[in-house]
Design a protein around this motif. Structure first.
Motif, mmCIF file in Angstrom:
data_model
loop_
_atom_site.group_PDB
_atom_site.id
_atom_site.type_symbol
_atom_site.label_atom_id
_atom_site.label_comp_id
_atom_site.label_asym_id
_atom_site.label_seq_id
_atom_site.Cartn_x
_atom_site.Cartn_y
_atom_site.Cartn_z
ATOM 1 N N GLU A 1 -38.401 23.520 4.810
ATOM 2 C CA GLU A 1 -37.887 22.167 5.061
ATOM 3 C C GLU A 1 -38.227 21.775 6.508
ATOM 4 N N SER A 2 -37.256 21.784 7.389
ATOM 5 C CA SER A 2 -37.544 21.440 8.787
ATOM 6 C C SER A 2 -38.308 22.575 9.454
ATOM 7 N N VAL A 3 -39.325 22.221 10.211
ATOM 8 C CA VAL A 3 -40.123 23.206 10.949
ATOM 9 C C VAL A 3 -39.980 22.927 12.435
ATOM 10 N N PHE A 4 -39.658 23.986 13.202
ATOM 11 C CA PHE A 4 -39.446 23.858 14.650
ATOM 12 C C PHE A 4 -40.552 24.624 15.367
ATOM 13 N N ARG A 5 -41.100 23.995 16.412
ATOM 14 C CA ARG A 5 -42.160 24.636 17.195
ATOM 15 C C ARG A 5 -41.821 24.537 18.678
ATOM 16 N N LEU A 6 -42.101 25.628 19.407
ATOM 17 C CA LEU A 6 -41.858 25.613 20.850
ATOM 18 C C LEU A 6 -43.036 25.015 21.605
ATOM 19 N N ARG A 7 -44.229 25.265 21.131
ATOM 20 C CA ARG A 7 -45.411 24.873 21.877
ATOM 21 C C ARG A 7 -46.626 24.912 20.965
ATOM 22 N N LYS A 8 -47.729 24.388 21.438
ATOM 23 C CA LYS A 8 -49.008 24.507 20.762
ATOM 24 C C LYS A 8 -49.810 25.628 21.423
ATOM 25 N N PRO A 9 -50.756 26.250 20.698
ATOM 26 C CA PRO A 9 -51.072 26.024 19.276
ATOM 27 C C PRO A 9 -50.007 26.650 18.380
#
Length: 506
Positions: A221-229
């Protein structure tokens, strides 16, 4: 009887396997086949009691015979029967006891012994094939003129707005329309179904409607990211979390909540996690405080991006979930109104058939003629398949869908290659129609040009009673190609039996 002897060539009265060709050899074969038949029938009686079917029909009795026979390795016996010109029993799915009786009758005649077995009439010998064809007609409509296999098409959202699109599919050979209740809403489904009924009437065709209830599908469902890539590669770690759990930990980049939150708490260290039809595979390292940490063990070289709405498969985890959600129970009311069949996802145990029957009774539809398509997606469903078919017998028309996408994710692509064959054989023994599903002619459907692998897979699919195409821009062209291909392949093969039509290629 020694069935494993070896010899170096013709040795007078003895065969190349060291066994005599005389009456003693045939007498020993007779005893082996007679013992096999006796043991299979005895064990099948016990198996039927385990299935809990009080008055099994002939198809369920034959299913029990087949299961008991296939628990044995009879390859050596088969070769010896072949050597003396008799049936190897390699094609007995729909007629276990009649085939054994035919072999025994032939051996009786060859040994001049008193007839202890008789040949069945044509009508009795091929009764299983007839029952299967009748079951397919009840569910999928009458057999088309040029082929026995039916073609199913999964509807896109545009089918609700474009009556011409639907009529074109009917004209090109679609026999069953599939509406996926995981998407859209009842008003949209009614429009789709209305277009199908109208097109079938205009084309003077009997076109059936299958509506798939969604079941407890596990998705991100919800996706959380700290940084790229944010693409994950082998060795990277990510989190699966409860909706209320925090985002990614400092030592990893990605976390995702899931549509079935309790699954996070059921995961254990060592359990496998497969994402988006096995595009990524990982293993659970730790589970604590509503967070499961997963290490990526396999994915594409350029990595995989975790996105919302993608499927998760957990082949090692006992989820303990009911296959009917509250949404499914509500959707069943629309299914009863519009459809000929309901697609039942996440079926794992015979008791799941009872759950569906109870849900139909709750909405006053216990005695409706609605057919059921049980989707085989998990290892538990494979193990329970004979008992599941037996439990469904006598309740309402049943078909089995080999949901090859989810099933491959659960048991592995290598195992799927043989499992889809085993399911075809088992269902034939039970006179139960099969739908061959997932990615048939996928390159053609999506990109307008089939691959060699697509064509080979579609040719194999011709052994099922129905083949399902997914939605895509070129699905109409795929229906036309499949219509021609299935008709040609059926000229060569009926289930496992080659049909030796005249060849003109050389």
């Amino acid at each position: 009887m020694n069935l494993h002897g070896e010899g170096g060539g013709d040795s007078g009265p003895h065969g190349t396997d060291g066994m005599p060709h005389g009456t003693g050899d045939l007498e020993a074969l007779f005893r082996d086949v007679a013992t096999l038949k006796r043991d299979v029938e005895t064990e099948a009686d016990l198996l039927l009691k385990d299935y809990g079917v009080s008055d099994p029909g002939p198809e369920i009795v034959n299913l029990a015979h087949y299961v008991c026979l296939r628990r044995r390795d009879i390859r050596s016996l088969q070769r010896h029967l072949m050597r003396v010109g008799l049936s190897s029993m390699g094609r007995l799915e729909s007629r276990v006891v009649p085939t054994l009786d035919a072999v025994l009758a032939a051996l009786s005649a060859m040994t001049s012994r008193k007839q202890l077995a008789t040949f069945h009439t044509d009508h009795a010998f091929f009764a299983g094939e007839r029952r299967l064809e009748e079951a397919a007609a009840v569910l999928f409509g009458p057999k088309p003129e040029t082929r026995r296999g039916r073609i199913m098409v999964t509807f896109p959202a545009e089918a609700a707005q474009d009556a011409g699109f639907v009529r074109d599919l009917v004209r090109k050979g679609m026999n069953v329309a599939r509406i996926n209740c995981a998407h859209d809403d009842p008003d949209t489904w009614r429009k789709m179904a209305g277009h199908v009924r109208a097109a079938a009437k205009k084309e003077a065709r009997d076109v059936r409607i299958l509506m798939d209830i969604a079941g407890p599908k596990i998705r991100t469902e919800s996706v959380f990211r700290l940084r790229k890539p944010s693409r994950l590669r082998q060795g990277d770690r990510f989190c699966l979390v409860l909706e209320s759990a925090p985002g990614p930990q400092p030592d990893m980049n990605v976390s995702a909540s899931v549509s079935l939150p309790q699954m996070v708490e059921r995961l254990q260290a060592g359990d496998r996690v497969l994402y988006d039809d096995s595009k990524l595979e990982g293993v659970v390292e730790t589970v604590a405080e509503g967070t499961a940490t997963v290490r990526v063990t396999r994915c594409a070289a350029d990595g995989v991006k975790i996105k919302p709405g993608k499927g998760l498969n957990l082949p090692d985890t006992a989820l303990g979930v009911c296959p009917l959600t509250s949404k499914d129970r509500t959707d069943l009311e629309t299914v009863i109104e519009l459809a000929d069949m309901v697609g039942y996802s996440f079926v794992s145990r015979p008791e799941d058939i009872d759950l569906l029957e109870d849900a139909l009774e709750d909405i006053g539809a216990r005695h409706s003629p609605l057919g059921v398509v049980a989707k085989i997606e998990r290892p538990e469903a494979v193990r329970s398949l004979p008992a599941l078919i037996a439990r469904a017998s006598g309740k309402r028309p049943l078909a089995i869908m080999i949901a090859r996408g989810d099933l491959a994710s659960e048991i592995g692509f290598e195992r799927l290659a043989e499992m889809q064959e085993e399911i075809l054989w088992l269902c034939e023994a039970a006179s139960t129609p099969v739908i061959w599903a997932t990615q048939v002619l996928e390159s053609l459907v999506k990109f307008g040009s089939p691959s060699r692998g697509d064509m080979t897979d579609a040719a194999m699919a011709a052994r099922a009673e129905c083949v399902m195409l997914n939605k895509g821009p070129a699905v109409g062209e795929a229906v036309e190609l499949l219509d021609r291909l299935v008709a040609r392949m059926e000229g060569h093969m009926m289930k496992k039996t080659p049909t030796l039509r005249a060849l003109h290629s050389w």
